[in-house]
Design a protein around this motif. Structure first.
Motif: not given
Length: 412
Positions: A89, A93-94, A116-117, A119-122, A128
């Protein structure tokens, strides 16, 4: 009493064993989880190091392209059993790229979706799906390494299932053993209780004859010397001792396996009226206020004499311990398939710890007053045993310490 004690023994033994089994179950699985996760994280760190150096995971012909081998301390087979993919990335964050040369079970699109998931969770590390992941810096951007942990997760779940099954089987086996052996464990106590009952019964019968003689002699003397305080004292103490002996024998009988063999249908309303009727005059003589509310047509299947004894003992207790100018209230009602007898009275202050012990045998919260009133500390024990022999319960409550309420619940 013995059956209740045996149940408490079984419950205590099973509670202790269950706590031990639960502790072992949790400890073994948590330790396995910690060790597995630690191993996975160590592998992820090695992969991160190699990815940062830009080194191939499998050097050609087994030749290391670096002086330091990150896999030192690992099994030689670890590299051949490790499957992972990496998602790169940028600073925004891309997702800029996916490296999946060392795994065949996931496509680049799926890998990008996983990243992506995350990154969303941080989060920087965790589990996972079937993967253990690690997010690390990579130049100006970052990379997320996903390590396939399917084997380890399956092993951890299998260990959890096995330990749960073994624990359940152990609990059932120990429960059966405790039930079988509890009889042997309780046998010495049963023998001791039987000896106590025999002694109380025999002593009660032996004491009745001399007590009767003493009481009769005192009555004869009272006819000749009506105002003699010594004779009056003999009569009073003989009557008190006679009641104590009768109570001890009654309590011993209530401890038997079938204390009330003659149960019949009777009117609870009439039975309570018969006992409570003289209370009005007694309370008036002592300066107490007495009220009663007895619902009509309440029938009960049990021992009428035992129920009347419960009411009599509770009323006698109220007469002894109600404060001067206090109140006594008796209520009898029915609800559903049960009948409820409640007796309320005001009293001098009683501590909460004393309230909890009122049904203990020979326990008296106020020894000095009990000596004045002639209490022996056994009446409420008899009431409790008689209620339980009827298949009912008795409870006590004193919310303010200045009043007390006994409630007897009996099956109809």
């Amino acid at each position: 009493m013995l059956s209740n004690m045996r149940r408490r023994f079984i419950a205590s033994a099973m509670a202790a064993f269950s706590l031990v089994v639960l502790a072992l179950l949790l400890a073994s699985n948590l330790l396995n989880y910690h060790m597995t996760t630690r191993q996975q994280d160590a592998t992820l760190e090695v992969i991160r190091e190699m990815e940062s150096w830009g080194l191939p995971f499998f050097p050609a012909d087994g030749v290391h392209l670096y002086n330091h081998n990150p896999f030192d301390g690992f099994s030689p087979e670890v590299r051949y059993m490790t499957r992972f993919f990496t998602v790169y990335c940028n600073a925004a964050g891309d997702i800029t790229g996916v490296g999946h040369d060392y795994i065949a079970s996931i496509s680049p699109e799926q890998a990008a979706g996983y990243a992506a998931e995350i990154l969303r969770q941080g989060k920087t590390k965790g589990y996972y799906s079937d993967y253990r992941y690690l997010k690390a810096a990579d130049g100006d951007g970052s990379m997320i390494i996903f390590l396939n942990s399917e084997r380890e997760i399956r092993s951890a779940r299998m260990l959890l299932l096995i330990t749960c099954a073994v624990s359940a089987i152990s609990l059932v086996a120990v429960f059966l053993l405790v039930v079988l052996l509890s009889g042997r464990a309780m046998r010495p106590y049963e023998q001791n209780i039987a000896m106590q009952k025999r002694f109380i019964t025999d002593a009660g019968h032996e004491l009745k004859t001399p007590l009767t003689a003493i009481a009769t002699s005192a009555d004869v003397l009272a006819l000749e010397q009506e105002e003699n305080e010594w004779v009056q004292n003999i009569q009073k103490q003989a009557d008190r001792l006679s009641k104590l002996v009768n109570n001890l024998v009654a309590l011993s009988r209530l401890d038997e396996a079938q204390p009330l063999p003659k149960k019949t249908d009777f009117s609870l309303s009439e039975a309570v009226w018969e006992v409570s009727e003289p209370m009005t005059a007694l309370c008036r003589a002592k300066g107490f206020s007495f009220t009663q509310s007895i619902e009509d047509d309440i029938t009960l299947h049990g021992d009428k004499q035992a129920v009347q004894q419960i009411v009599s003992l509770l009323l006698d207790n109220a007469l002894k311990y109600t404060n001067p100018g206090g109140k006594i209230s008796l209520n009898v009602l029915k609800w559903n398939k049960k009948a409820e007898i409640s007796l309320f009275n005001t009293c001098d202050y009683i501590a909460p710890e004393d309230v909890k012990r009122l049904f203990e045998r020979f326990y008296r919260p106020d020894t000095s007053r009990s000596q004045q009133t002639g209490g022996s500390g056994i009446g409420l024990s008899i009431a409790k045993a008689a209620a339980e022999a009827q298949g009912g319960k008795i409870r006590v409550e004193s919310p303010d310490g200045l009043s007390i309420k006994f409630t007897v619940t009996l099956p109809r």
